[in-house]
Design an enzyme around this catalytic site. Structure first.
Site, PDB file in Angstrom:
ATOM      1  N   SER A   2       0.934  -2.054   1.250  1.00  0.00           N
ATOM      2  CA  SER A   2       0.523  -2.764   0.035  1.00  0.00           C
ATOM      3  C   SER A   2       0.809  -4.259   0.167  1.00  0.00           C
ATOM      4  O   SER A   2       0.315  -4.903   1.080  1.00  0.00           O
ATOM      5  CB  SER A   2       1.208  -2.144  -1.191  1.00  0.00           C
TER       6      SER A   2
ATOM      7  N   HIS B  72      -3.850  -0.431  -6.795  1.00  0.00           N
ATOM      8  CA  HIS B  72      -4.758   0.203  -5.835  1.00  0.00           C
ATOM      9  C   HIS B  72      -5.699   1.199  -6.509  1.00  0.00           C
ATOM     10  O   HIS B  72      -6.037   2.241  -5.948  1.00  0.00           O
ATOM     11  CB  HIS B  72      -3.962   0.852  -4.698  1.00  0.00           C
TER      12      HIS B  72
END
Length: 314
Positions: free
Chosen positions: A97, A201
């Protein structure tokens, strides 16, 4: 073959930067970055409580700063993360991430200041997007991935992080996550709410993509000096421009860390070193990459062991 990795949001803990300030030049570097991005990294990394550093706009720059400081400390005579990592010469770099921005700096795609400027804008944009709807993320422990993904989709949730080693992170509205707590997929032992402030996400982050794309147009990325493994699909990416493009789109698309670890296997990984605040990715690697040596760089006390690992495997 050594892989150098950087963790994502949720790895931060109160005071985790405190011991790093004892290293020469670290506090000065953090204060210079703080001035550049308009955020007091020293305060948040040393004195702020868990609720303060849970804020997306604070947590993300803090994590990248910690990764850059600890990565630079692996070198001997440099304060720039990319130069220190060049001395290490890892076989590959990757990040989970927001850790992908740290990895981009390690690979020389972005310099330290550009990486922090980008992550500051990323954190602010994602925090703003998260404020539109009350959302969150929860980790599923155990179970069959295919069964879990199908169950999540039935509940309207997104498998936002497919981490491998039997771990999937679901993301969606608080109502959807509450339904998941009451109706776990078959085989899942436990559902654990994560200390994040939104459904990262997923499509909920769509507004942040536009703002990050605008910020990315100001960058002048270089091609990576090492193999850069993208957690969009686990593929090695050789173009700096494509890496930045993936960093932009990644905020609204799932993290496929499972595929990254498959690529590490294909590359012949023998050791994995996770920069500060390490622990999450080494934990996954211990389960998914048996036989691979792992080390989490948590404090400067871990530097000697990290250098020994580097000497043996880079």
């Amino acid at each position: 073959m050594l892989v150098l990795v950087a963790p994502g949001q949720g790895a931060q803990t109160p005071g985790f930067l405190t011991p790093w300030l004892d290293l020469p030049g670290v506090e000065d570097r953090l204060r210079a970055w703080s001035d550049a991005i308009g955020l007091d990294l020293v305060h948040y990394g040393t004195h702020a409580d868990a609720d303060e550093i849970r804020d997306t706009a604070i947590a993300q720059p803090l994590l990248v700063a910690a990764g850059l400081v600890s990565g630079a400390a692996l070198g001997t005579q440099t304060s720039a993360a990319a130069a220190a990592v060049a001395d290490i010469a890892p076989g590959a770099v990757a990040g989970h991430s927001v850790g992908e921005i740290t990895a981009a700096a390690f690979a020389g795609v972005l310099n330290d200041t550009a990486a922090l400027a980008l992550v500051r804008k990323r954190g602010l944009a994602m925090a703003e997007a998260a404020a539109i709807t009350e959302t969150g993320m929860s980790a599923l422990l155990g179970g069959d991935p295919d069964v879990s993904v199908a169950h999540l989709e039935k509940l309207g949730l997104t498998p936002a992080n497919v981490n491998g080693a039997g771990q999937i992170v679901a993301a969606g509205t608080l109502e959807q996550l509450a339904a998941l707590n009451e109706d776990k997929p078959e085989g899942v032992r436990k559902v654990v709410a994560l200390k994040v402030a939104g459904a990262f996400h997923t499509h909920h982050m769509g507004p942040a993509v536009e703002k990050l794309a605008e910020a990315a147009r100001e960058l002048a990325p270089l091609d990576p000096k090492f193999t850069y493994v993208s957690n969009k699909d686990g593929q090695a990416v050789a173009s700096g421009a494509e890496i930045v493009e993936r960093l932009v789109g990644q905020v609204a698309n799932p993290v496929r860390w499972d595929l990254c670890m498959e690529t590490f296997k294909e590359l012949g990984v023998t050791a994995l070193l996770e920069v500060c605040p390490g622990g999450t990715l080494t934990g996954l690697a211990k389960r998914a990459l048996p036989g691979v040596k792992t080390l989490a760089l948590k404090t400067p006390d871990d530097l000697d062991a990290a250098r020994e690992l580097i000497a043996e495997h880079s």
